[in-house]
Design an enzyme around this catalytic site. Structure first.
Site, mmCIF file in Angstrom:
data_model
loop_
_atom_site.group_PDB
_atom_site.id
_atom_site.type_symbol
_atom_site.label_atom_id
_atom_site.label_comp_id
_atom_site.label_asym_id
_atom_site.label_seq_id
_atom_site.Cartn_x
_atom_site.Cartn_y
_atom_site.Cartn_z
ATOM 1 N N ASP A 244 0.804 -1.227 0.000
ATOM 2 C CA ASP A 244 0.000 0.000 0.000
ATOM 3 C C ASP A 244 0.835 1.275 0.000
ATOM 4 O OD1 ASP A 244 -2.238 -1.683 2.243
ATOM 5 O OD2 ASP A 244 -2.238 -1.610 0.055
HETATM 6 N N1 LIG Z 1 2.779 -6.484 -3.010
HETATM 7 C C1 LIG Z 1 1.578 -5.922 -2.799
HETATM 8 N N2 LIG Z 1 0.479 -6.698 -2.809
HETATM 9 C C2 LIG Z 1 -0.738 -6.145 -2.590
HETATM 10 C C3 LIG Z 1 -0.861 -4.767 -2.332
HETATM 11 C C4 LIG Z 1 0.323 -3.967 -2.360
HETATM 12 O O1 LIG Z 1 0.274 -2.730 -2.196
HETATM 13 N N3 LIG Z 1 1.507 -4.581 -2.592
HETATM 14 N N4 LIG Z 1 -2.121 -4.237 -2.016
HETATM 15 C C5 LIG Z 1 -3.035 -5.250 -1.491
HETATM 16 C C6 LIG Z 1 -4.437 -4.885 -1.085
HETATM 17 N N5 LIG Z 1 -4.517 -4.768 0.356
HETATM 18 C C7 LIG Z 1 -5.008 -3.565 0.790
HETATM 19 O O2 LIG Z 1 -5.486 -2.781 -0.041
HETATM 20 C C8 LIG Z 1 -4.179 -5.802 1.263
HETATM 21 C C9 LIG Z 1 -4.486 -7.119 0.931
HETATM 22 C C10 LIG Z 1 -4.138 -8.148 1.807
HETATM 23 C C11 LIG Z 1 -3.509 -7.894 3.001
HETATM 24 C C12 LIG Z 1 -3.141 -9.038 3.874
HETATM 25 O O3 LIG Z 1 -2.673 -8.883 4.984
HETATM 26 N N6 LIG Z 1 -3.356 -10.257 3.316
HETATM 27 C C13 LIG Z 1 -2.921 -11.532 3.994
HETATM 28 C C14 LIG Z 1 -3.930 -12.636 3.791
HETATM 29 C C15 LIG Z 1 -5.340 -12.155 4.068
HETATM 30 C C16 LIG Z 1 -6.353 -13.273 3.722
HETATM 31 O O4 LIG Z 1 -5.916 -14.431 3.511
HETATM 32 O O5 LIG Z 1 -7.531 -12.962 3.649
HETATM 33 C C17 LIG Z 1 -1.645 -12.014 3.306
HETATM 34 O O6 LIG Z 1 -1.543 -11.836 2.051
HETATM 35 O O7 LIG Z 1 -0.845 -12.629 4.003
HETATM 36 C C18 LIG Z 1 -3.203 -6.577 3.345
HETATM 37 C C19 LIG Z 1 -3.541 -5.528 2.478
HETATM 38 C C20 LIG Z 1 -3.139 -6.368 -2.507
HETATM 39 N N7 LIG Z 1 -1.847 -6.944 -2.624
#
Ligand SMILES: Nc1nc2c(c(=O)[nH]1)N[C@@H](CN(C=O)c1ccc(C(=O)N[C@@H](CCC(=O)O)C(=O)O)cc1)CN2
Length: 299
Positions: A244
């Site tokens: 983000d």
């Molecule tokens: N490398 C990036 N990937 C993503 C970004 C980014 O800026 N850089 N934005 C996100 C979207 N997002 C908020 O807008 C967000 C999505 C997911 C998470 C998170 O903690 N996800 C966990 C798993 C959650 C689940 O299983 O439901 C994880 O991936 O470990 C935080 C913020 C999209 N991707």
């Protein structure tokens, strides 16, 4: 195959088959606009829009977006770009031509929330978005029927910490198969790996459900409620490996107050998210965004 949903859409494409755009970034100096305009004129182009910005006319960085018509440009684009190298090198330009005869191909990634996905699909179906949406990819099956009812292929690829590398490999294979130009994360709740991002640098657009830089990461509405904020917002940005924190394309806000609970914040927030994401996608489709030093110049 481009979906012929809207007659105006077809007319629009016919009207702009000779339209192109040129984006330029270079050290600021005298004569750039004159040389670029003369170059296009001498190649038979007619400039219909030209915008430029300099961080410091006394030696900063110069940015330019030129939109022009050039008859039979599809036949001439190789020669045009070969000839442009001379000017580009003389001004140390980073530059890119894009042609409206190539309709951009957009993939949408989604998890469970459907409001941004449905908004994008509506704008596509109505012809507002001049793009193709060849597929939707999700880490959940919830939205499969909805998407397939619109005639768009839906690929359910489960993602977890253990299988993320394999899942992303499958995603990348699909994006290549469908010749995708850019990806939109419509509330896709998985963090993309640096390896994945490298395949689509500054061609992955995310909608974060907060007014960044406030509330980076997960559960921003709950955290905004706990903080007692008086505005909430949404931010659309290009995705980088720093969660983000990629270059911001568009933002929107709305006033709230102590009477709003978390569900109220989410309800109001969804409207902001849809609007902000749609504006960001439209800007990207029109080649109006230049990324520089983790920020954007939006023409
Ligand atoms: N490398 C990036 N990937 C993503 C970004 C980014 O800026 N850089 N934005 C996100 C979207 N997002 C908020 O807008 C967000 C999505 C997911 C998470 C998170 O903690 N996800 C966990 C798993 C959650 C689940 O299983 O439901 C994880 O991936 O470990 C935080 C913020 C999209 N991707």
């Amino acid at each position: 195959m481009l979906q012929t949903i809207n007659a105006n859409y077809e007319t629009f494409l016919q009207q702009f088959k000779d339209r192109a755009r040129l984006l330029i970034t270079c050290p600021d100096q005298q004569g750039i606009v004159a040389k670029v305009s003369k170059f296009l004129y001498e190649h038979g182009a007619n400039i219909v829009q030209s915008d430029q910005y300099s961080t410091d006319p006394a030696g900063g960085t110069f940015f330019m977006r030129v939109e022009f018509d050039l008859p039979d440009i599809v036949m001439k684009k190789e020669e045009l770009e070969k000839d442009f190298h001379h000017i580009a090198n003389s001004f140390q330009m980073k530059w890119k031509f894009s042609y409206m005869s190539h309709v951009k191909r957009m993939a949408i990634f989604v998890s469970k929330q459907d409001h941004c996905l449905l908004d994008l699909l509506w704008r596509y179906q109505s012809g507002d978005f001049l793009c193709e949406i060849p597929l939707v990819i999700s880490n959940h099956p919830d939205l499969q029927k909805t998407v397939e009812s619109l005639g768009i292929p839906y690929y359910f690829i489960p993602v977890n910490k253990e299988n993320k590398r394999e899942a992303e490999q499958k995603q990348l294979e699909l994006l290549q198969k469908y010749q995708i130009d850019f990806v939109v994360l419509a509330r896709y709740m998985q963090i993309l790996s640096p390896e994945f991002i490298r395949h689509y640098q500054y061609n992955i657009i995310n909608i974060h459900h907060s007014f960044l830089p406030a509330f980076v990461g997960a559960r921003p509405y709950e955290r905004a409620y706990d903080r007692g904020v008086k505005i909430i917002g949404a931010t659309s940005h290009y995705v980088t490996e720093n969660l983000d924190e990629g270059p911001i394309i568009e933002q929107g806000v709305k006033e709230v107050n102590h009477r709003y609970n978390v569900e109220d914040l989410k309800r109001v927030g969804r409207t902001i998210e849809r609007d902000v994401l749609a504006r960001a996608v439209q800007l990207h489709l029109e080649d109006r965004v230049i990324v520089y030093e983790n920020k954007t110049i939006v023409f």
